[in-house]
Design a protein around this motif. Structure first.
Motif, short mmCIF file in Angstrom:
data_model
loop_
_atom_site.label_atom_id
_atom_site.label_comp_id
_atom_site.label_asym_id
_atom_site.label_seq_id
_atom_site.Cartn_x
_atom_site.Cartn_y
_atom_site.Cartn_z
N CYS B 16 58.84 16.44 67.09
CA CYS B 16 58.53 17.52 66.16
C CYS B 16 59.77 17.87 65.34
CB CYS B 16 58.07 18.77 66.91
SG CYS B 16 56.40 18.67 67.51
N SER B 20 60.48 17.56 61.24
CA SER B 20 60.96 18.62 60.37
C SER B 20 62.21 18.17 59.61
CB SER B 20 61.21 19.88 61.20
OG SER B 20 62.52 20.32 61.07
N TRP B 68 67.61 25.47 58.27
CA TRP B 68 66.29 24.85 58.25
C TRP B 68 65.74 24.70 59.67
CZ3 TRP B 68 62.57 23.43 54.91
CH2 TRP B 68 61.62 22.53 55.35
N THR B 72 62.51 26.33 61.28
CA THR B 72 61.43 25.55 61.89
C THR B 72 61.07 26.10 63.25
OG1 THR B 72 62.36 23.63 60.79
CG2 THR B 72 60.71 23.22 62.47
N CYS B 289 56.23 23.19 52.67
CA CYS B 289 57.10 22.86 53.82
C CYS B 289 56.44 23.28 55.11
CB CYS B 289 58.44 23.56 53.70
SG CYS B 289 59.36 23.03 52.28
N ILE B 293 55.00 20.72 58.10
CA ILE B 293 55.51 20.79 59.47
C ILE B 293 54.38 21.10 60.44
CG2 ILE B 293 56.97 22.18 60.97
CD1 ILE B 293 59.05 22.03 58.79
#
Lengths: 273, 323
Positions: B16, B20, B68, B72, B289, B293
């Motif tokens: 994951c 991202s 970032w 996430t 975004c 994700i």
């Protein structure tokens, strides 16, 4: 590489190969066989959305353009895009597959994890996101498509390379002191061409469908180049009073996808191991 | 076995994160100034740059990368450019719709696919089998968006058998009993298309597995003991072939999520996929975004769950590397 006797007797090969050949020839010969200019508005108001008939075999679209002519030129765009994308994807996949299969455990793990990562993300999401951030255009589209279709050939080639690296002829070559690059080039590469061809034929169908889907969503090859996906998209708005505008390009795509898949299956079954 | 399942689920966490990172680097590679998307289009260039400074656009790359990752993990991507609502709210509102649509399609698609494979394997190479295989090739080659648009044009717009889109009609919202029924009514067309497409793939795989199993010796011995054709197929061949169908489960989840995005868009169904495509069309990048994700996470987690299921069905799968 392949058992050609089996291939020759397979009706799927003849049917699918013939269909793809006809479409490719139509695309190549488009400027000479197209009855009308694909981009030209044929003028008179009354030629908008003419249903299929003698004059216009597949009818005309909203902007009074001949659908058949546009499809012939569209075959050029769509098939060329698909061929370039598949060629790039399979070359990249083969390269990565050989490096992973022959480059040692750590490299193998790393490269195959990257392939798994790309496989795990829904293709259309990857395509759209990459397309949006990298901009529009035919070459960008080819780049993006090849970046989303290399994984399967990489996996197929890698598993073949792993088997080949332990075969007697490779061990013998190594025992004779042949360098690794030469072993890969002369003894391993010829054996992975089979799986590469299989994944390329199967990939053509996927890439064609993906290109059409992207065009439908408005992220494909920009106008004025007529591509099948874009033609379907523009025909969708007149689906109830001009079914022919989108039906014929859609049928062409389906026929090509089905042929590519049949051909890929036939090649896969005829692989001589 | 449980250790294997737990390991598969743990492995999906770095996957994951890597997904991202992929989005982050796509953003980094984007040509042009993302500043222009981040602020009011009518603002002056200077104001836009100032705004970008507030967002931290001019920070060094590692700082942005760290932020970032933080975003996430907390799933905080700021506000939508279009309506100013927090992106997180928009995505989580859409999530249950997507889970419902793809969950229903996955389960019914697999059930239908297995049933079709059994019919095919009843008389392999018989007329029915050939017909099913040929229609399978035909259906698999038609683009999903094309089926969707024709279904809307004919079943919904022309013949008015089904609603053209949405998830529930406004007048059905007030009555509780009708509410559920209306939701199902709205699901039939979009789910029907996804079920059809899924079942074709499942049937193809399961049929091949069934035919391979039918050639084995224990099938012959079952036949010799006088087991009926149905008993051989359902009692002996099917259980021994199902593990390959279950292995397909994981592979088809990313594919199904992608397909359901297109179907959601066509049927105006308020799921994550439509949110994503709409945001793409209007360049609402914070939403893009977050949706990318979220869709990737769903695919990865679904994959991990399917792997766990595969281990449950076929303990040999535990030693097999991914896929």
């Amino acid at each position: 590489m392949f058992n050609f006797t089996i291939l020759r007797r397979d009706p799927r090969v003849w049917f699918a190969g013939g269909v793809l050949f006809i479409f490719a020839a139509a695309g190549l010969l488009a400027p000479w066989i197209a009855p009308f200019d694909p981009a030209a508005n044929l003028g008179r108001e009354k030629l908008s959305l003419v249903s299929p008939g003698w004059e216009h075999w597949f009818g005309t679209d909203l902007e009074s353009r001949d659908v058949l002519s546009r499809m012939l030129f569209g075959a050029r765009t769509s098939l060329a895009t698909a061929a370039c994308a598949v060629g790039a994807a399979v070359s990249l996949g083969t390269l990565i597959g050989i490096i992973a299969g022959a480059g040692g455990r750590l490299l193998d793990r790393a490269l195959m994890s990257v392939a798994d990562l790309f496989l795990g993300i829904p293709g259309i999401v990857l395509l759209l996101a990459a397309g949006a951030f990298l901009g529009k255009g035919q070459w960008t589209l080819i780049l993006v498509l090849s970046l989303t279709f290399w994984m399967r050939s990489a996996r197929l080639v890698r598993s073949e390379v792993v088997i080949m690296m332990n075969r007697e002829f490779v061990l013998a070559a190594r025992g004779l002191g042949v360098a690794q690059p030469a072993i890969l080039w002369r003894h391993v590469l010829p054996h992975v061409i089979g799986p590469a061809i299989v994944s390329a034929t199967l990939g053509v169908g996927g890439v064609l469908a993906a290109e059409a889907t992207l065009s439908f969503l408005g992220f494909g090859i920009p106008e004025p180049a007529p591509s099948w996906g874009r033609m379907i998209q523009s025909g969708m708005e007149q689906i109830s009073h001009g079914w022919w505008v989108s039906l014929f390009p859609a049928a062409a795509i389906s026929l090509c996808v089905a042929s590519a898949n049949l051909l890929g299956d036939a090649f896969n079954e005829a692989r001589a191991t | 076995m449980w250790a294997g399942i737990a390991r598969r689920c743990l492995v999906s966490i770095p996957v994951c994160l890597a997904a991202s990172l992929l989005v982050f680097f796509l953003l980094e590679a984007a040509p042009g100034e993302p500043v222009q998307y981040l602020s009011d289009p009518e603002a002056s260039a200077e104001a836009a740059r100032e705004q970008a400074g507030v967002f931290g656009y001019f920070d060094p790359m590692p700082v942005r990368l760290w932020r970032w990752i933080e975003n996430t993990i907390t799933f905080d991507f700021g506000r939508s450019i279009l309506d100013g609502r927090p992106v997180r709210d928009k995505v989580f509102e859409a999530l249950p719709h997507t889970l419902l649509l793809s969950g229903v399609s996955l389960i019914l698609g697999f059930a239908l696919g297995i049933a079709i494979a059994l019919i095919s394997a009843w008389r392999p190479r018989g007329a029915l089998d050939l017909f099913i295989s040929a229609s399978g090739v035909a259906i698999a080659s038609v683009p999903v968006f094309w089926m969707g648009t024709w279904a809307v044009a004919w079943f919904a717009a022309e013949w008015k058998w089904f609603p053209t889109g949405g998830d529930v009609a406004i007048d059905a919202m007030v009555e509780p009993g009708w509410h559920a029924a209306d939701r199902i009514y709205h699901l039939i067309l979009p789910a029907g298309i996804l079920i059809l497409v899924t079942s074709v793939q499942v049937a193809r795989f399961t049929r091949a597995a069934l035919l391979a199993t039918l050639r084995e010796e224990f099938i012959q011995s079952a036949r010799a003991r006088g087991a009926s054709r149905a008993r051989v197929l359902l009692g002996h061949a099917l259980p021994a072939s199902l593990h390959s169908t279950v292995a397909l489960f994981g592979l088809s989840i990313p594919w199904l999520i992608g397909g359901s995005a297109v179907v959601e868009y066509i049927f105006n169904y308020p799921g994550t996929g439509r949110l994503f495509i709409e945001a793409m069309k209007r360049r609402d990048y914070p939403v893009v975004c977050a949706a990318v994700i979220m869709l990737s996470f769903m695919a990865v987690l679904g994959n991990a769950l399917a792997d766990a299921l595969a281990i449950r069905f076929d303990p040999r799968a535990e030693d097999r590397p991914n896929v």
